[in-house]
Design an enzyme around this catalytic site. Structure first.
Site, mmCIF file in Angstrom:
data_model
loop_
_atom_site.group_PDB
_atom_site.id
_atom_site.type_symbol
_atom_site.label_atom_id
_atom_site.label_comp_id
_atom_site.label_asym_id
_atom_site.label_seq_id
_atom_site.Cartn_x
_atom_site.Cartn_y
_atom_site.Cartn_z
ATOM 1 N N LYS A 45 -10.803 8.809 4.860
ATOM 2 C CA LYS A 45 -12.465 9.134 4.840
ATOM 3 C C LYS A 45 -13.016 8.134 4.697
ATOM 4 C CE LYS A 45 -12.597 7.019 0.273
ATOM 5 N NZ LYS A 45 -13.503 7.112 -0.779
ATOM 6 N N ASP A 83 -18.664 8.397 -2.698
ATOM 7 C CA ASP A 83 -18.054 7.127 -2.655
ATOM 8 C C ASP A 83 -16.933 7.651 -3.162
ATOM 9 O OD1 ASP A 83 -16.528 5.088 -0.919
ATOM 10 O OD2 ASP A 83 -16.386 3.782 -3.160
ATOM 11 N N GLU A 104 -14.235 0.103 -11.986
ATOM 12 C CA GLU A 104 -13.984 -0.526 -10.807
ATOM 13 C C GLU A 104 -14.384 -1.757 -11.627
ATOM 14 O OE1 GLU A 104 -13.709 1.001 -6.796
ATOM 15 O OE2 GLU A 104 -15.660 1.523 -7.239
ATOM 16 N N LYS A 119 -1.033 9.352 -5.535
ATOM 17 C CA LYS A 119 -0.824 8.373 -6.418
ATOM 18 C C LYS A 119 0.844 9.015 -7.338
ATOM 19 C CE LYS A 119 -4.247 5.404 -6.914
ATOM 20 N NZ LYS A 119 -4.307 4.362 -7.147
ATOM 21 N N ASP A 123 -6.539 12.094 1.206
ATOM 22 C CA ASP A 123 -7.227 11.389 -0.691
ATOM 23 C C ASP A 123 -5.835 11.318 -0.936
ATOM 24 O OD1 ASP A 123 -8.411 11.379 -2.887
ATOM 25 O OD2 ASP A 123 -9.984 12.920 -2.602
ATOM 26 N N HIS A 124 -5.819 9.438 -0.822
ATOM 27 C CA HIS A 124 -5.277 8.750 -1.150
ATOM 28 C C HIS A 124 -4.609 8.944 -2.307
ATOM 29 C CE1 HIS A 124 -7.993 5.557 -2.212
ATOM 30 N NE2 HIS A 124 -7.426 5.316 -3.426
ATOM 31 N N ASP A 154 -11.278 0.867 23.237
ATOM 32 C CA ASP A 154 -12.187 0.779 23.191
ATOM 33 C C ASP A 154 -12.799 2.108 23.122
ATOM 34 O OD1 ASP A 154 -14.959 1.234 22.968
ATOM 35 O OD2 ASP A 154 -16.294 0.094 24.140
ATOM 36 N N HIS A 194 -12.060 11.281 -4.220
ATOM 37 C CA HIS A 194 -11.371 11.552 -5.288
ATOM 38 C C HIS A 194 -11.533 11.952 -6.797
ATOM 39 C CE1 HIS A 194 -9.955 8.368 -2.882
ATOM 40 N NE2 HIS A 194 -10.966 7.773 -3.003
ATOM 41 N N LYS A 219 -19.012 0.708 -10.848
ATOM 42 C CA LYS A 219 -18.896 -0.961 -10.297
ATOM 43 C C LYS A 219 -19.148 -1.564 -11.280
ATOM 44 C CE LYS A 219 -18.102 0.006 -5.419
ATOM 45 N NZ LYS A 219 -16.178 -0.761 -5.345
#
Length: 487
Positions: A146, A233, A214, A180, A175-176, A88, A238, A332
């Site tokens: 993030k 977001d 998206e 890429k 930052d994924h 915890d 990104h 979205k």
């Protein structure tokens, strides 16, 4: 900078969605390819009451669900690297037991990499616990997932808490998107080919579009997303990272300092966006990919002013990009899932074919470059070419795409999860594809100004039908400059 290869990897949030979908599958794939250090052990920790065996069972189920069978290799070998300690993070007591578990392999003097995938509210207590247990020394590096705050002030508070225990050269902010392949290929395209760099400026480029669309809605992220919205977001991290890679000056070398120095220059050169240069939207019920879907307010169960769509006309005020607009668009419940960068070049200054061909009917098209990041990884350069045949009109021209489909061009290469690259770099200690503090703060500075402008002008999201490309105002944002969104 302290250079070392970690022989232990500690995963906070090891039972969470990110760990099951991305982290554990990425690590297993790296193990199968023989890319992990042979002596690397992986310790998971979270609140869930599990022992080592139960954690391995959970990991096995995640691998069987999220990692293709051909990429698992000897899964048993990977699972044997795993162990688990219940913790915890809000209480300091459990960190001593965690330290014992981490050092149980007898490698206390080796290198430790920590991956923190928890709620930001736990960052401070976690850092304090790690300090208490002696897990912040020179042989330890920290990786942060993030979101890093909700504005500049909260981001600075998180960074201050981490900086109290770790110097910047041992902090890895993920930052994924930077993991890429096609994003990294953007750097190769620009800086490994002499063809592009001489024309990569306002003399030849008319505008740039960056789209991250998206098809999904809230997808179980109700509380997080309603507090964040599209701007925080997607745009803050990104999209601004993609913009920086497109606009940056050539770094002196492909290393962490040189690359990130040039990116932060771009982010600091961003002109504050006016409210009139932005569009914000929120989806209502509609149909996506032939399926009826509810509106955001229905999914949320209440009315909300959170934006699910944002379009921005951005400007980089420096010598190279003066006068070139960068159109950013994300949302979205769009008609399709796509992430792409579209570079529109200027028209030829004078057409020698005018009056001698059928060109006028079709229109002489300016060249363009399309870099597709997902779902497919492709690069397409559109050129004008002569249509074969004999025509009384003289010469017929038509736009022809020169396409490089990355999966076909490198058919022998394995298609990897973005986190594979980033986790391997974390273990090895290469910060090139991670985000530096001054980058994060420059991004938040720009985003906060947009939100302040929305608040000052009383901007609320315009509605758009799910399955469309956003509010009509987003089309107008580009069309008043004579630009059409690439779709």
């Amino acid at each position: 900078m302290t250079q070392f290869t970690a022989d232990r990897l500690l995963l906070f949030g090891a039972t969470g969605d990110l760990a099951r979908r991305k982290l554990l599958p990425s690590l297993c794939a790296l193990c199968a390819d023989g890319l992990l250090p042979e002596d690397l052990t992986i310790i998971g920790t979270a609140r869930s009451e599990l022992d080592d065996g139960e954690f391995r069972q959970m990991a096995r189920a995640a691998l069987e669900k999220f990692l293709p069978a051909q990429r698992r290799g000897s899964m048993a070998t990977f699972l044997n690297r795993l162990s688990y300690q219940t913790l915890d993070a809000t209480t300091i007591e459990g960190f001593d037991a965690l330290a014992e578990k981490v050092n149980a392999s007898g490698k206390a003097d080796g290198g430790l990499a920590i991956f923190l995938s928890t709620a930001p509210s736990l960052f401070g207590p976690t850092i304090a616990g790690l300090q208490h247990a002696g897990m912040t020394g020179e042989n330890v590096r920290m990786c942060l997932e993030k979101p890093l705050g909700t504005d500049l002030e909260s981001s600075a508070a998180i960074n201050d808490a981490v900086a109290a225990a770790f110097p910047e050269d041992r902090i890895f902010r993920i930052d994924h998107y930077l993991g890429k392949e096609t994003v990294q290929n953007l750097l190769a395209l620009r800086f490994a080919n002499i063809l592009f760099e001489p024309i990569w400026n306002s003399n030849v480029i008319e505008h740039v579009q960056i789209t991250v669309a998206e098809t999904v809605g809230l997808e179980g992220r109700v509380s997080f997303y309603d507090d964040a919205g599209a701007l925080r977001d997607m745009v803050q991290n990104h999209m601004l990272q993609l913009l920086a890679l497109v606009a940056m000056e050539p770094p002196t070398s492909f290393d962490a300092t040189a690359v990130r120095d040039e990116k932060v220059k771009v982010l600091r050169a961003l002109r504050p966006a006016k409210a009139s240069e932005t569009v914000t939207g929120q989806y209502r019920a509609g149909a996506v990919e032939g399926q009826a879907v509810p509106g955001y307010d229905e999914e949320l169960g209440k009315a909300s002013d959170t934006e699910t769509f944002a379009a921005i006309k951005a400007h980089v005020d420096n010598w190279r990009w003066k006068g070139v607009p960068f159109y950013l668009r994300t949302g979205k419940r769009m008609p399709e899932r796509v992430t792409e960068i579209f570079v529109q070049f200027r028209c030829v200054p004078h057409s020698i074919f005018e009056g001698r061909s059928n060109t006028a009917a079709a229109g002489l098209q300016p060249n363009s470059l399309l870099i597709e990041i997902q779902p497919e990884e492709n690069i397409t350069l559109s050129l004008m070419a002569k249509v074969p045949g004999l025509d009384e009109g003289g010469v017929r021209l038509r736009e022809v795409p020169l396409q490089i489909a990355m999966p076909d061009a490198f058919a022998e290469a394995e298609r990897r999860i973005a986190y594979e690259r980033l986790l391997l770099d974390l273990i090895k200690g290469d910060q090139t594809l991670f985000v530096r503090r001054d980058e994060v703060e420059a991004q938040w500075h720009w985003i906060d100004a947009i939100r302040a402008a929305w608040e000052a002008d009383g901007v609320t999201p315009k509605t758009y039908t799910a399955g469309s490309w956003g509010p009509s105002a987003a089309i107008a944002l580009a069309e008043r400059d004579g630009v059409s969104w690439h779709e």
